[in-house]
Motif scaffolding. Structure first.
Motif, PDB file in Angstrom:
ATOM      1  N   ALA A 118       5.756 -24.968  12.775  1.00 26.42           N
ATOM      2  CA  ALA A 118       6.040 -25.951  14.000  1.00 26.42           C
ATOM      3  C   ALA A 118       5.191 -26.657  14.247  1.00 26.42           C
ATOM      4  CB  ALA A 118       6.924 -25.950  14.815  1.00 26.42           C
ATOM      5  N   LYS A 119       5.339 -27.561  15.074  1.00 26.18           N
ATOM      6  CA  LYS A 119       4.282 -28.667  15.740  1.00 26.18           C
ATOM      7  C   LYS A 119       4.696 -28.205  17.197  1.00 26.18           C
ATOM      8  CE  LYS A 119       2.443 -33.113  16.893  1.00 26.18           C
ATOM      9  NZ  LYS A 119       1.384 -33.085  16.596  1.00 26.18           N
ATOM     10  N   ALA A 120       3.890 -27.982  18.346  1.00 28.28           N
ATOM     11  CA  ALA A 120       3.723 -27.580  19.383  1.00 28.28           C
ATOM     12  C   ALA A 120       3.546 -29.104  20.520  1.00 28.28           C
ATOM     13  CB  ALA A 120       2.083 -26.691  19.443  1.00 28.28           C
ATOM     14  N   TYR A 121       4.540 -28.691  21.532  1.00 27.45           N
ATOM     15  CA  TYR A 121       4.378 -30.283  22.219  1.00 27.45           C
ATOM     16  C   TYR A 121       3.940 -29.756  23.711  1.00 27.45           C
ATOM     17  CZ  TYR A 121       7.981 -32.057  19.061  1.00 27.45           C
ATOM     18  OH  TYR A 121       8.435 -32.637  18.025  1.00 27.45           O
ATOM     19  N   ARG A 122       4.544 -28.445  23.707  1.00 30.09           N
ATOM     20  CA  ARG A 122       3.794 -27.943  24.952  1.00 30.09           C
ATOM     21  C   ARG A 122       3.522 -26.410  25.300  1.00 30.09           C
ATOM     22  NH1 ARG A 122       7.386 -31.880  27.115  1.00 30.09           N
ATOM     23  NH2 ARG A 122       9.711 -30.449  26.615  1.00 30.09           N
ATOM     24  N   GLY A 149      18.862 -22.363  30.753  1.00 30.36           N
ATOM     25  CA  GLY A 149      17.529 -21.851  30.836  1.00 30.36           C
ATOM     26  C   GLY A 149      17.687 -19.699  30.973  1.00 30.36           C
ATOM     27  N   VAL A 150      19.048 -19.812  30.265  1.00 30.72           N
ATOM     28  CA  VAL A 150      18.754 -17.935  29.508  1.00 30.72           C
ATOM     29  C   VAL A 150      18.225 -17.993  28.142  1.00 30.72           C
ATOM     30  CG1 VAL A 150      20.049 -15.894  29.254  1.00 30.72           C
ATOM     31  CG2 VAL A 150      20.030 -17.618  31.235  1.00 30.72           C
ATOM     32  N   VAL A 151      18.270 -16.701  27.451  1.00 30.35           N
ATOM     33  CA  VAL A 151      17.528 -17.062  26.790  1.00 30.35           C
ATOM     34  C   VAL A 151      19.123 -15.830  26.228  1.00 30.35           C
ATOM     35  CG1 VAL A 151      16.677 -16.055  24.335  1.00 30.35           C
ATOM     36  CG2 VAL A 151      15.084 -17.120  26.160  1.00 30.35           C
ATOM     37  N   VAL A 152      20.136 -16.501  25.278  1.00 33.17           N
ATOM     38  CA  VAL A 152      20.716 -15.280  24.732  1.00 33.17           C
ATOM     39  C   VAL A 152      20.833 -15.162  23.917  1.00 33.17           C
ATOM     40  CG1 VAL A 152      23.589 -15.614  24.005  1.00 33.17           C
ATOM     41  CG2 VAL A 152      22.838 -17.052  25.545  1.00 33.17           C
ATOM     42  N   GLN A 175      10.227 -27.272  29.706  1.00 32.15           N
ATOM     43  CA  GLN A 175      11.476 -28.084  29.851  1.00 32.15           C
ATOM     44  C   GLN A 175      11.834 -27.687  28.304  1.00 32.15           C
ATOM     45  OE1 GLN A 175       9.588 -32.688  30.549  1.00 32.15           O
ATOM     46  NE2 GLN A 175       8.382 -31.571  31.657  1.00 32.15           N
ATOM     47  N   VAL A 176      12.204 -26.753  28.280  1.00 32.77           N
ATOM     48  CA  VAL A 176      12.930 -25.701  27.364  1.00 32.77           C
ATOM     49  C   VAL A 176      14.048 -26.683  27.168  1.00 32.77           C
ATOM     50  CG1 VAL A 176      13.443 -23.911  25.555  1.00 32.77           C
ATOM     51  CG2 VAL A 176      11.738 -24.121  26.758  1.00 32.77           C
ATOM     52  N   SER A 177      14.955 -26.842  25.845  1.00 33.91           N
ATOM     53  CA  SER A 177      15.897 -27.540  25.535  1.00 33.91           C
ATOM     54  C   SER A 177      16.890 -26.380  24.950  1.00 33.91           C
ATOM     55  CB  SER A 177      15.370 -28.896  24.877  1.00 33.91           C
ATOM     56  OG  SER A 177      15.115 -29.626  25.155  1.00 33.91           O
ATOM     57  N   ASP A 178      18.352 -27.023  26.137  1.00 29.09           N
ATOM     58  CA  ASP A 178      19.534 -26.088  25.128  1.00 29.09           C
ATOM     59  C   ASP A 178      19.602 -25.984  23.688  1.00 29.09           C
ATOM     60  OD1 ASP A 178      20.340 -24.737  27.870  1.00 29.09           O
ATOM     61  OD2 ASP A 178      21.941 -26.014  27.714  1.00 29.09           O
TER      62      ASP A 178
END
Length: 403
Positions: free
Chosen positions: A110-114, A316-319, A261-264
């Motif tokens: 994968a490519k890391a953005y942040r 914002g939560v890891v399900v 800024q992790v997305s849903d």
């Protein structure tokens, strides 16, 4: 200081992704109905948290992230460079959708953005033992996979003349730190650092306990608006050895999902120590986890337990879809993985250099597509390795890197 890593040669994730890669598109974590890690129904990216287990670029949770154009910050918000990421550091990554491995034993990419990272403790060594050492009176536990770097390469050579920067996982229930990487120096750092859970908070006296240390604060201390018992914090201390500590800064626990800024719908896999909560709702190194619908294996979730969590980010939560409790034996059985161009090949001594590390190989090392006895090519290779008790690296597998 030099790098370190700990990554399984063929992780559970790698095997699953390899099997499904030819028949399904991997599109992030997604949160769909699939029960196979890596399958997605609309995921937009990936979120990983854990120990850097390999280099070339960096490998975290069995995924090889290209960090060449990533924005890198430390937990305190200061900017940094991916060139300073090392094996054994604990990092969080927000990146692209993961591409499955193209071959059995290969590594998903994968490519890391942040990327964010930071040490837990920094300061002088107070005492040493066969299984660890103490920093500013706080206990550090060392595993066989803990990477030592700097002026020494093994625990036995650490003395009270040294200063250390320690990466790893703090157990709030005991106040101990399980080290994944230890950078050792003879030069005193400009500040010291401790982290842990606040106990015995006295807002009138402006003191609290952090492990066995008593921390003072005053009007000049930069701190969160509110402090409370049980709150996880990091404290920056003056580089001296006073009778009592007065913090120059108190930092609330880093919140990686918001900060990166992790997305849903991002696929998520995090590895670390449970820092609060239990059962279905808990926190792993600043990441909230909802495991109410997850399959929990290998033990019971509780504060201080090491877990690996797979799931999807939602609000914002890891399900979580899966939670695995990890034992110390499993942590000690990890391998490391390196990709890159080797140099300084010595076929008589059976050694070579890769990513700044010197590796040995022997009759037990598996070679694939390479015969150094007759031809020192190809030069770009993939190496699986273990860390020996003397701090040296032994290659268990060497092959041409076609990924």
């Amino acid at each position: 200081m030099k790098p370190v890593q700990s990554v399984p040669s063929v992780s559970r994730r790698t095997a699953l992704l390899t099997m499904v890669g030819a028949v399904a598109q991997f599109a992030g974590c997604g949160g769909g109905d699939s029960n196979v890690a890596g399958l997605s129904s609309g995921g937009t990216g990936s979120f990983s948290g854990g120990t850097v287990n390999g280099l070339g670029s960096i490998i975290v949770n069995g995924i090889r992230y290209d960090d060449s154009s990533a924005t890198v910050t430390r937990y305190d918000g200061t900017t940094d460079s991916s060139a300073n990421l090392r094996v054994g550091m604990v990092v969080f990554i927000q990146g692209s959708v993961v591409t499955p491995a193209t071959r059995v034993g290969g590594t998903p990419t994968a490519k890391a953005y942040r990327i964010s990272y930071g040490e837990e403790w920094r300061g002088p060594v107070d005492a040493t033992s066969a299984n660890g050492f103490s920093v500013l009176g706080q206990s550090v536990d060392v595993l066989s996979t803990t990477v030592f770097d700097g002026v020494v390469s093994i625990l036995a050579d650490v003395t009270t003349a040294h200063y250390v920067e320690v990466y790893g996982y703090v157990d709030p229930s005991s106040g101990r730190l399980q080290a994944t990487r230890v950078e050792v120096a003879t030069t005193q750092p400009s500040t010291y650092r401790l982290s842990g859970s606040i106990r015995n908070l006295d807002t009138s006296a402006r003191t609290f306990a952090l492990g066995s240390a008593t921390i003072h604060y005053n009007e000049a201390t930069t701190k969160p608006a509110l402090l409370s018992n049980g709150q996880l914090v990091g404290v920056i201390l003056p580089a001296q050895q006073p009778v009592s500590w007065t913090a120059t800064r108190i930092e609330a626990q880093y919140q990686p999902v918001a900060s990166l800024q992790v997305s849903d719908k991002d696929e998520a896999e995090i590895h670390g120590v449970v820092t609060s909560g239990s059962g279905a709702l808990f926190n792993v190194n600043g990441v909230q986890v909802d495991a109410s619908s997850a399959v929990i294996s290998n033990g019971t979730v509780a504060v201080g337990v090491t877990v690996e969590v797979e799931g999807t980010v939602r609000n914002g939560v890891v399900v979580a879809s899966k939670v695995k409790v990890e034992t110390e034996a499993e942590l000690e059985a990890q391998e490391f993985e390196f990709h890159g161009t080797f140099s300084v090949l010595d076929t008589s001594a059976r050694t070579f250099v890769l990513k700044g590390y010197r590796f040995t190989y022997d009759s037990q090392t598996e070679f694939d597509g390479i015969n150094w006895a007759t031809n020192p090519t190809p030069s770009y290779i993939e190496v699986k390795a273990v860390l020996n008790t003397d701090g040296s690296w032994r290659a268990t597998q060497v092959e041409a890197d076609n990924d």
